[in-house]
Scaffold this motif. Structure first.
Motif, mmCIF file in Angstrom:
data_model
loop_
_atom_site.group_PDB
_atom_site.id
_atom_site.type_symbol
_atom_site.label_atom_id
_atom_site.label_comp_id
_atom_site.label_asym_id
_atom_site.label_seq_id
_atom_site.Cartn_x
_atom_site.Cartn_y
_atom_site.Cartn_z
ATOM 1 N N PRO A 136 -10.872 -2.103 3.690
ATOM 2 C CA PRO A 136 -10.573 -3.495 3.341
ATOM 3 C C PRO A 136 -9.086 -3.772 3.149
ATOM 4 O O PRO A 136 -8.701 -4.931 2.945
ATOM 5 C CB PRO A 136 -11.331 -3.690 2.016
ATOM 6 N N ASP A 137 -8.235 -2.743 3.212
ATOM 7 C CA ASP A 137 -6.800 -2.922 3.013
ATOM 8 C C ASP A 137 -5.985 -2.847 4.301
ATOM 9 O O ASP A 137 -4.751 -2.871 4.244
ATOM 10 C CB ASP A 137 -6.268 -1.858 2.035
ATOM 11 N N ARG A 138 -6.613 -2.733 5.452
ATOM 12 C CA ARG A 138 -5.860 -2.621 6.709
ATOM 13 C C ARG A 138 -5.401 -3.997 7.194
ATOM 14 O O ARG A 138 -5.680 -5.036 6.570
ATOM 15 C CB ARG A 138 -6.734 -1.960 7.782
ATOM 16 N N ASN A 139 -4.709 -4.010 8.345
ATOM 17 C CA ASN A 139 -4.410 -5.261 9.037
ATOM 18 C C ASN A 139 -5.696 -5.833 9.628
ATOM 19 O O ASN A 139 -6.643 -5.092 9.924
ATOM 20 C CB ASN A 139 -3.428 -5.014 10.186
ATOM 21 N N TYR A 254 5.414 -2.037 -1.992
ATOM 22 C CA TYR A 254 4.851 -0.694 -1.798
ATOM 23 C C TYR A 254 3.587 -0.753 -0.939
ATOM 24 O O TYR A 254 3.405 0.055 -0.026
ATOM 25 C CB TYR A 254 4.499 -0.071 -3.149
ATOM 26 N N ILE A 255 2.692 -1.678 -1.265
ATOM 27 C CA ILE A 255 1.394 -1.732 -0.592
ATOM 28 C C ILE A 255 1.555 -2.029 0.892
ATOM 29 O O ILE A 255 0.876 -1.426 1.737
ATOM 30 C CB ILE A 255 0.491 -2.778 -1.283
ATOM 31 N N TYR A 256 2.456 -2.955 1.234
ATOM 32 C CA TYR A 256 2.693 -3.233 2.645
ATOM 33 C C TYR A 256 3.146 -1.990 3.401
ATOM 34 O O TYR A 256 2.740 -1.749 4.536
ATOM 35 C CB TYR A 256 3.768 -4.322 2.798
ATOM 36 N N THR A 257 4.024 -1.214 2.769
ATOM 37 C CA THR A 257 4.620 -0.073 3.472
ATOM 38 C C THR A 257 3.738 1.173 3.432
ATOM 39 O O THR A 257 4.029 2.142 4.142
ATOM 40 C CB THR A 257 6.002 0.272 2.879
ATOM 41 N N ASN A 258 2.674 1.169 2.642
ATOM 42 C CA ASN A 258 1.812 2.347 2.541
ATOM 43 C C ASN A 258 1.093 2.674 3.848
ATOM 44 O O ASN A 258 0.992 3.838 4.237
ATOM 45 C CB ASN A 258 0.755 2.157 1.450
ATOM 46 N N HIS A 259 0.552 1.626 4.511
ATOM 47 C CA HIS A 259 -0.324 1.878 5.662
ATOM 48 C C HIS A 259 -0.168 0.884 6.814
ATOM 49 O O HIS A 259 -0.535 1.206 7.951
ATOM 50 C CB HIS A 259 -1.799 1.832 5.224
ATOM 51 N N MET A 260 0.338 -0.312 6.547
ATOM 52 C CA MET A 260 0.216 -1.389 7.524
ATOM 53 C C MET A 260 1.054 -1.180 8.779
ATOM 54 O O MET A 260 0.839 -1.862 9.779
ATOM 55 C CB MET A 260 0.555 -2.727 6.868
ATOM 56 N N LEU A 261 1.999 -0.258 8.760
ATOM 57 C CA LEU A 261 2.781 0.052 9.951
ATOM 58 C C LEU A 261 2.142 1.189 10.748
ATOM 59 O O LEU A 261 2.551 1.470 11.866
ATOM 60 C CB LEU A 261 4.211 0.435 9.549
ATOM 61 N N CYS A 262 1.125 1.819 10.174
ATOM 62 C CA CYS A 262 0.495 2.982 10.800
ATOM 63 C C CYS A 262 -0.593 2.565 11.790
ATOM 64 O O CYS A 262 -1.098 1.448 11.748
ATOM 65 C CB CYS A 262 -0.138 3.879 9.736
ATOM 66 N N ASN A 273 -2.285 8.081 9.046
ATOM 67 C CA ASN A 273 -2.561 6.692 8.652
ATOM 68 C C ASN A 273 -1.842 6.252 7.387
ATOM 69 O O ASN A 273 -2.098 5.166 6.879
ATOM 70 C CB ASN A 273 -4.069 6.459 8.511
ATOM 71 N N SER A 274 -0.928 7.077 6.864
ATOM 72 C CA SER A 274 -0.201 6.741 5.643
ATOM 73 C C SER A 274 1.283 7.031 5.814
ATOM 74 O O SER A 274 1.672 7.803 6.696
ATOM 75 C CB SER A 274 -0.738 7.539 4.445
ATOM 76 N N ILE A 275 2.093 6.423 4.947
ATOM 77 C CA ILE A 275 3.549 6.621 4.979
ATOM 78 C C ILE A 275 4.034 6.985 3.580
ATOM 79 O O ILE A 275 3.623 6.371 2.588
ATOM 80 C CB ILE A 275 4.277 5.344 5.441
ATOM 81 N N SER A 276 4.898 7.970 3.504
ATOM 82 C CA SER A 276 5.647 8.249 2.288
ATOM 83 C C SER A 276 7.073 7.757 2.472
ATOM 84 O O SER A 276 7.634 7.870 3.562
ATOM 85 C CB SER A 276 5.652 9.748 1.974
ATOM 86 N N LEU A 277 7.629 7.205 1.403
ATOM 87 C CA LEU A 277 8.945 6.571 1.479
ATOM 88 C C LEU A 277 10.015 7.416 0.795
ATOM 89 O O LEU A 277 9.758 8.057 -0.222
ATOM 90 C CB LEU A 277 8.899 5.208 0.788
ATOM 91 N N ARG A 278 11.198 7.381 1.355
ATOM 92 C CA ARG A 278 12.379 7.866 0.633
ATOM 93 C C ARG A 278 13.003 6.669 -0.058
ATOM 94 O O ARG A 278 13.480 5.743 0.598
ATOM 95 C CB ARG A 278 13.386 8.507 1.597
ATOM 96 N N ARG A 339 1.455 -8.037 13.281
ATOM 97 C CA ARG A 339 0.670 -7.489 12.177
ATOM 98 C C ARG A 339 -0.829 -7.482 12.411
ATOM 99 O O ARG A 339 -1.601 -7.332 11.465
ATOM 100 C CB ARG A 339 0.939 -8.297 10.915
ATOM 101 N N HIS A 340 -1.279 -7.640 13.631
ATOM 102 C CA HIS A 340 -2.710 -7.546 13.911
ATOM 103 C C HIS A 340 -2.942 -6.386 14.876
ATOM 104 O O HIS A 340 -2.115 -6.122 15.755
ATOM 105 C CB HIS A 340 -3.236 -8.846 14.526
ATOM 106 N N TYR A 341 -4.079 -5.699 14.704
ATOM 107 C CA TYR A 341 -4.391 -4.576 15.586
ATOM 108 C C TYR A 341 -5.096 -5.060 16.849
ATOM 109 O O TYR A 341 -6.135 -5.714 16.781
ATOM 110 C CB TYR A 341 -5.302 -3.573 14.874
ATOM 111 N N ARG A 342 -4.515 -4.715 18.006
ATOM 112 C CA ARG A 342 -5.228 -4.911 19.271
ATOM 113 C C ARG A 342 -6.179 -3.740 19.502
ATOM 114 O O ARG A 342 -7.307 -3.912 19.929
ATOM 115 C CB ARG A 342 -4.238 -5.035 20.429
ATOM 116 N N ASP A 343 -5.679 -2.549 19.250
ATOM 117 C CA ASP A 343 -6.513 -1.353 19.244
ATOM 118 C C ASP A 343 -5.910 -0.391 18.233
ATOM 119 O O ASP A 343 -5.018 -0.767 17.470
ATOM 120 C CB ASP A 343 -6.632 -0.721 20.646
ATOM 121 N N GLU A 344 -6.353 0.846 18.214
ATOM 122 C CA GLU A 344 -5.926 1.775 17.172
ATOM 123 C C GLU A 344 -4.418 1.998 17.136
ATOM 124 O O GLU A 344 -3.844 2.245 16.075
ATOM 125 C CB GLU A 344 -6.634 3.127 17.344
ATOM 126 N N THR A 345 -3.768 1.939 18.268
ATOM 127 C CA THR A 345 -2.339 2.277 18.319
ATOM 128 C C THR A 345 -1.469 1.123 18.813
ATOM 129 O O THR A 345 -0.299 1.330 19.122
ATOM 130 C CB THR A 345 -2.113 3.493 19.240
#
Length: 367
Positions: A136-139, A254-262, A273-278, A339-345
């Motif tokens: 429920p938290d994806r794009n 934080y929440i936007y950058t956690n997964h939404m670019l993956c 499917n996750s991102i860690s930030l510096r 910001r919308h998924y056409r397919d997985e990648t």
């Protein structure tokens, strides 16, 4: 474009945990009572701030700016209340269920998030289905209906198309939209077929009743704050709304950058499917190492003080798979992609005219 799933097989969260756990000290998995203390300190800061705000009607108008630093500190306390409560709910810090429920209710009240709903949407749905179709938290997907939920994400979430003014408004209000979207879906309908959430899930009748009671208690607490501040415009603006807007903006960053670019993943692979930030060290100190998000998805109940140790192990054993980026780079990439998924990648925009490969997938394939 080469499909990432085919070129580099996905691994599960359990596979990473099985390999890394023996390399970590046992104390990393012991309950940390400091989370409760940190939550209490930040709730006290909020109460102190409201106490001072109650006198703002007696301040000369040209001194009101002196309250702004306190509003910033209160906003940070809203962020820390979320993150400390988040850690409490993932761990066994509090043994007694009723005491734990009371504490996490206080911690999540400023976020308008009933703890039972958070346990369902975050602990159960998000962590078990991270960035998959069931998360429920994806794009939103391109194929999903263009309803009000999808429209709000399109207009207010960081992307190549977003208007900067709407993005600023969205930073302060998107948390509320997220909470309302999932709360209304399970509380009003609870049938798993509502179309406006990113993904519609259900809760048990017992959970649904608990969500209702917790929501009523949150309404009572917020109403008490408003009454205490006399519904005075200046008191409410500086002492109530501004700290909430600051807190929600920080949390959503934080929440936007956690997964939404993956990319999306059918198998729950936290390194893909996750991102860690510096981030600057001060933010890791203030925010309980929340930037170590991939590490958290591998060991959700772990003491967050040990996430840097997990990161070192990930760089050693899985450096070619690990999404570890500077925070500025992640934000830049979010503002360069739809910001919308056409397919997985692949990302696309509202019109479906763009087709942009997930930049993290491309970089990993090229590497």
């Amino acid at each position: 474009m080469v499909n990432l799933v085919e070129s580099k097989p996905l691994m599960t969260q359990a596979e990473y945990a099985k390999k890394l756990r023996p390399l970590l000290p046992p104390e990393a998995f012991q309950p940390d009572n400091n989370y409760v203390l940190i939550l209490g300190i930040n709730l006290a800061i909020l109460i102190l701030g409201w106490g001072i705000a109650d006198s703002l009607d007696r301040w000369n108008w040209y001194f009101l700016w002196l309250y702004l630093p306190l509003a910033l500190i209160m906003g940070n306390s809203v962020i820390v209340a979320l993150f400390s409560t988040h850690n409490i709910m993932h761990s066994a810090t509090i043994k007694k269920p009723q005491l734990k429920q009371a504490i996490v209710l206080l911690g999540l009240t400023m976020l308008w998030m009933p703890p039972t709903l958070w346990k369902a949407v975050h602990n159960r749905e998000h962590h078990n289905n991270t960035n998959s179709f069931q998360d429920p938290d994806r794009n939103y997907l391109e194929e999903q209906p263009k309803n009000w939920g999808k429209w709000i994400q399109n207009k207010f979430v960081p992307s190549a198309e977003v208007n900067p003014i709407l993005l600023t408004i969205g930073m302060a209000h998107s948390w509320g939209v997220h909470a309302f979207r999932n709360l209304s879906s399970v509380f009003l309908f609870n049938n798993g077929t509502t179309k406006y959430p990113v993904f519609s899930f259900t809760v048990s009748p017992q959970e649904r009743r608990a969500i209702g009671w917790e929501l009523l208690l949150a309404i009572a607490i917020h109403s008490s704050i408003l009454i205490f501040l006399d519904f005075h415009p200046i008191k409410l603006l500086l002492g109530y709304f501004l700290p909430i807007w600051i807190g929600y903006s920080g949390a959503m960053f934080y929440i936007y950058t956690n997964h939404m670019l993956c990319q999306m993943t059918a198998i729950n692979d936290p390194l893909i499917n996750s991102i860690s930030l510096r981030v600057p060290k001060i933010f890791d100190v203030l925010h309980l190492n929340f930037s170590y998000h991939t590490e958290h998805h591998i060991f959700p109940g772990m003491n967050s003080d040990y996430y840097p140790m997990v990161q070192e192990l990930l760089l050693t054993h899985y450096g070619d798979r690990f999404n570890l980026l500077d925070v500025g780079k992640v934000w830049q990439l979010m503002l360069q992609t739809p910001r919308h998924y056409r397919d997985e990648t692949t990302f696309t925009d509202w019109t479906g005219e763009k087709s942009v490969p997930c930049p993290l997938s491309v970089n990993r394939q090229e590497g």
